[in-house]
Design a protein around this motif. Structure first.
Motif, PDB file in Angstrom:
ATOM      1  N   CYS A   1       0.891  -1.286  -0.151  1.00  8.26           N
ATOM      2  CA  CYS A   1       0.127  -0.029  -0.039  1.00  8.26           C
ATOM      3  C   CYS A   1       0.727   1.123  -0.037  1.00  8.26           C
ATOM      4  O   CYS A   1       1.867   1.279   0.849  1.00  8.26           O
ATOM      5  CB  CYS A   1      -0.733  -0.148   1.139  1.00  8.26           C
ATOM      6  SG  CYS A   1      -1.946   1.419   1.327  1.00  8.26           S
ATOM      7  N   THR A   2       0.563   2.269  -0.886  1.00 12.26           N
ATOM      8  CA  THR A   2       1.413   3.429  -1.012  1.00 12.26           C
ATOM      9  C   THR A   2       1.037   4.480   0.196  1.00 12.26           C
ATOM     10  O   THR A   2       1.923   5.394   0.230  1.00 12.26           O
ATOM     11  CB  THR A   2       1.094   4.014  -2.313  1.00 12.26           C
ATOM     12  OG1 THR A   2      -0.136   4.459  -2.522  1.00 12.26           O
ATOM     13  CG2 THR A   2       1.708   3.122  -3.720  1.00 12.26           C
ATOM     14  N   ARG A   3       0.026   4.221   0.733  1.00 14.96           N
ATOM     15  CA  ARG A   3      -0.311   4.934   2.122  1.00 14.96           C
ATOM     16  C   ARG A   3       0.167   4.442   3.159  1.00 14.96           C
ATOM     17  O   ARG A   3       0.989   5.241   3.934  1.00 14.96           O
ATOM     18  CB  ARG A   3      -1.841   5.182   2.021  1.00 14.96           C
ATOM     19  CG  ARG A   3      -2.398   6.014   3.133  1.00 14.96           C
ATOM     20  CD  ARG A   3      -3.679   6.259   3.089  1.00 14.96           C
ATOM     21  NE  ARG A   3      -4.200   7.382   2.783  1.00 14.96           N
ATOM     22  CZ  ARG A   3      -5.431   7.849   2.465  1.00 14.96           C
ATOM     23  NH1 ARG A   3      -6.439   7.026   2.830  1.00 14.96           N
ATOM     24  NH2 ARG A   3      -5.597   9.150   2.183  1.00 14.96           N
ATOM     25  N   CYS A   4      -0.203   3.152   3.501  1.00 12.74           N
ATOM     26  CA  CYS A   4       0.420   2.627   4.836  1.00 12.74           C
ATOM     27  C   CYS A   4       1.475   1.804   4.862  1.00 12.74           C
ATOM     28  O   CYS A   4       2.091   1.354   6.012  1.00 12.74           O
ATOM     29  CB  CYS A   4      -0.883   1.927   5.546  1.00 12.74           C
ATOM     30  SG  CYS A   4      -1.411   0.485   4.821  1.00 12.74           S
ATOM     31  N   GLY A   5       1.826   1.143   3.635  1.00 10.90           N
ATOM     32  CA  GLY A   5       2.788   0.233   3.682  1.00 10.90           C
ATOM     33  C   GLY A   5       2.678  -1.208   4.011  1.00 10.90           C
ATOM     34  O   GLY A   5       3.615  -2.104   3.644  1.00 10.90           O
TER      35      GLY A   5
ATOM     36  N   LEU B   1      -3.545   1.018  -3.300  1.00 11.74           N
ATOM     37  CA  LEU B   1      -3.948   1.081  -1.889  1.00 11.74           C
ATOM     38  C   LEU B   1      -4.607  -0.221  -1.516  1.00 11.74           C
ATOM     39  O   LEU B   1      -5.169  -0.867  -2.260  1.00 11.74           O
ATOM     40  CB  LEU B   1      -4.902   2.098  -1.589  1.00 11.74           C
ATOM     41  CG  LEU B   1      -4.604   3.600  -2.062  1.00 11.74           C
ATOM     42  CD1 LEU B   1      -5.710   4.618  -2.001  1.00 11.74           C
ATOM     43  CD2 LEU B   1      -3.691   4.045  -1.113  1.00 11.74           C
ATOM     44  N   CYS B   2      -4.182  -0.633  -0.151  1.00  8.94           N
ATOM     45  CA  CYS B   2      -4.963  -1.802   0.407  1.00  8.94           C
ATOM     46  C   CYS B   2      -6.560  -1.353   0.720  1.00  8.94           C
ATOM     47  O   CYS B   2      -6.847  -0.286   0.573  1.00  8.94           O
ATOM     48  CB  CYS B   2      -4.242  -2.114   1.763  1.00  8.94           C
ATOM     49  SG  CYS B   2      -4.543  -0.945   3.189  1.00  8.94           S
ATOM     50  N   VAL B   3      -7.252  -2.525   0.922  1.00  4.75           N
ATOM     51  CA  VAL B   3      -8.590  -2.173   1.077  1.00  4.75           C
ATOM     52  C   VAL B   3      -8.918  -1.076   2.212  1.00  4.75           C
ATOM     53  O   VAL B   3      -9.786  -0.236   2.019  1.00  4.75           O
ATOM     54  CB  VAL B   3      -9.428  -3.425   1.095  1.00  4.75           C
ATOM     55  CG1 VAL B   3     -10.987  -3.280   1.683  1.00  4.75           C
ATOM     56  CG2 VAL B   3      -9.217  -4.541   0.342  1.00  4.75           C
ATOM     57  N   ARG B   4      -8.323  -1.173   3.390  1.00  2.00           N
ATOM     58  CA  ARG B   4      -8.509  -0.197   4.353  1.00  2.00           C
ATOM     59  C   ARG B   4      -8.447   1.101   3.673  1.00  2.00           C
ATOM     60  O   ARG B   4      -9.251   2.349   4.224  1.00  2.00           O
ATOM     61  CB  ARG B   4      -8.020  -0.335   5.412  1.00  2.00           C
ATOM     62  CG  ARG B   4      -8.202   0.186   6.834  1.00  2.00           C
ATOM     63  CD  ARG B   4      -7.375  -0.259   7.869  1.00  2.00           C
ATOM     64  NE  ARG B   4      -5.951  -0.231   7.776  1.00  2.00           N
ATOM     65  CZ  ARG B   4      -5.062   0.765   8.099  1.00  2.00           C
ATOM     66  NH1 ARG B   4      -5.760   1.984   8.536  1.00  2.00           N
ATOM     67  NH2 ARG B   4      -3.738   0.782   7.571  1.00  2.00           N
ATOM     68  N   CYS B   5      -7.180   1.328   3.330  1.00  2.00           N
ATOM     69  CA  CYS B   5      -6.809   2.982   2.793  1.00  2.00           C
ATOM     70  C   CYS B   5      -7.778   3.230   1.758  1.00  2.00           C
ATOM     71  O   CYS B   5      -7.882   4.377   1.776  1.00  2.00           O
ATOM     72  CB  CYS B   5      -5.472   2.950   2.405  1.00  2.00           C
ATOM     73  SG  CYS B   5      -4.398   2.608   4.105  1.00  2.00           S
ATOM     74  N   ALA B   6      -8.033   2.510   0.950  1.00  3.91           N
ATOM     75  CA  ALA B   6      -8.926   2.722  -0.207  1.00  3.91           C
ATOM     76  C   ALA B   6     -10.170   3.223   0.271  1.00  3.91           C
ATOM     77  O   ALA B   6     -10.847   4.214  -0.214  1.00  3.91           O
ATOM     78  CB  ALA B   6      -9.001   1.449  -1.163  1.00  3.91           C
ATOM     79  N   ASP B   7     -10.775   2.465   1.332  1.00  7.01           N
ATOM     80  CA  ASP B   7     -12.062   2.737   1.986  1.00  7.01           C
ATOM     81  C   ASP B   7     -11.984   4.114   2.553  1.00  7.01           C
ATOM     82  O   ASP B   7     -12.969   5.039   2.585  1.00  7.01           O
ATOM     83  CB  ASP B   7     -12.530   1.759   2.964  1.00  7.01           C
ATOM     84  CG  ASP B   7     -13.081   0.539   2.304  1.00  7.01           C
ATOM     85  OD1 ASP B   7     -13.365   0.517   1.270  1.00  7.01           O
ATOM     86  OD2 ASP B   7     -13.013  -0.475   3.107  1.00  7.01           O
ATOM     87  N   LEU B   8     -10.772   4.649   3.286  1.00  8.23           N
ATOM     88  CA  LEU B   8     -10.611   5.750   3.964  1.00  8.23           C
ATOM     89  C   LEU B   8     -10.636   6.956   2.823  1.00  8.23           C
ATOM     90  O   LEU B   8     -11.036   8.155   3.222  1.00  8.23           O
ATOM     91  CB  LEU B   8      -9.246   5.754   4.817  1.00  8.23           C
ATOM     92  CG  LEU B   8      -9.247   4.973   6.144  1.00  8.23           C
ATOM     93  CD1 LEU B   8      -8.093   4.762   6.666  1.00  8.23           C
ATOM     94  CD2 LEU B   8     -10.270   5.466   7.122  1.00  8.23           C
ATOM     95  N   GLN B   9      -9.943   6.552   1.660  1.00  6.21           N
ATOM     96  CA  GLN B   9      -9.819   7.668   0.778  1.00  6.21           C
ATOM     97  C   GLN B   9     -11.272   8.017   0.352  1.00  6.21           C
ATOM     98  O   GLN B   9     -11.367   9.205  -0.398  1.00  6.21           O
ATOM     99  CB  GLN B   9      -8.753   7.149  -0.597  1.00  6.21           C
ATOM    100  CG  GLN B   9      -8.718   8.153  -1.529  1.00  6.21           C
ATOM    101  CD  GLN B   9      -7.697   7.754  -2.456  1.00  6.21           C
ATOM    102  OE1 GLN B   9      -6.654   7.248  -2.059  1.00  6.21           O
ATOM    103  NE2 GLN B   9      -7.756   7.913  -3.548  1.00  6.21           N
ATOM    104  N   GLU B  10     -12.008   7.058   0.095  1.00  5.86           N
ATOM    105  CA  GLU B  10     -13.435   7.268  -0.558  1.00  5.86           C
ATOM    106  C   GLU B  10     -14.364   8.073   0.424  1.00  5.86           C
ATOM    107  O   GLU B  10     -15.366   8.950  -0.123  1.00  5.86           O
ATOM    108  CB  GLU B  10     -14.083   5.862  -0.949  1.00  5.86           C
ATOM    109  CG  GLU B  10     -13.342   5.316  -2.095  1.00  5.86           C
ATOM    110  CD  GLU B  10     -14.068   3.846  -2.271  1.00  5.86           C
ATOM    111  OE1 GLU B  10     -15.176   3.464  -1.779  1.00  5.86           O
ATOM    112  OE2 GLU B  10     -13.482   3.066  -3.171  1.00  5.86           O
ATOM    113  N   THR B  11     -14.117   8.142   1.698  1.00 10.34           N
ATOM    114  CA  THR B  11     -14.946   8.766   2.606  1.00 10.34           C
ATOM    115  C   THR B  11     -14.342  10.164   3.007  1.00 10.34           C
ATOM    116  O   THR B  11     -13.431  10.643   2.413  1.00 10.34           O
ATOM    117  CB  THR B  11     -14.920   8.040   3.887  1.00 10.34           C
ATOM    118  OG1 THR B  11     -13.645   7.844   4.513  1.00 10.34           O
ATOM    119  CG2 THR B  11     -15.903   6.694   3.975  1.00 10.34           C
TER     120      THR B  11
END
Length: 108
Positions: A78-82, A98-108
């Motif tokens: 993941c380019t955000r959290c590694g 992005l991992c699923v968690r970071c992708a979800d955070l980016q969408e919100t």
């Protein structure tokens, strides 16, 4: 992951995006009907084609960035959290950065 290597899958996607973009550009450059009513419809179609072209160009850029990450050795991180990006996500979306968690955070 499936039997197709990430590099091979990304190269296939890049070729698909390039082919799609080239076909759309050819359509946009084609001759227009001299009939005014037909021209109006063609302009509407061109707007749709421009949107599809933009999507293809964005997809190609994302694939190229994924290929760069693969070359650098950071593909699948993941380019955000590694953290590692899940195999299922990479199989479904090989250019995911992005991992699923970071992708979800980016969408919100």
């Amino acid at each position: 992951m499936n039997s197709v290597e990430p590099s091979e899958r990304l190269q296939q996607l890049a070729e698909e995006y390039r082919t799609r973009a080239e076909a759309i550009r050819r359509d946009l450059a084609s001759q227009r009907d001299p009939d005014f009513a037909e021209q109006a419809q063609e302009r509407q179609n061109d707007d749709v084609l421009r949107g599809l072209l933009l999507e293809a160009e964005v997809g190609l850029r994302e694939v190229n960035r994924a290929l760069e990450r693969l070359e650098e050795g950071s593909y699948g991180e993941c380019t955000r959290c590694g953290e590692p990006i899940g195999e299922a996500r990479l199989e479904a979306l090989p250019m995911a950065s992005l991992c699923v968690r970071c992708a979800d955070l980016q969408e919100t």
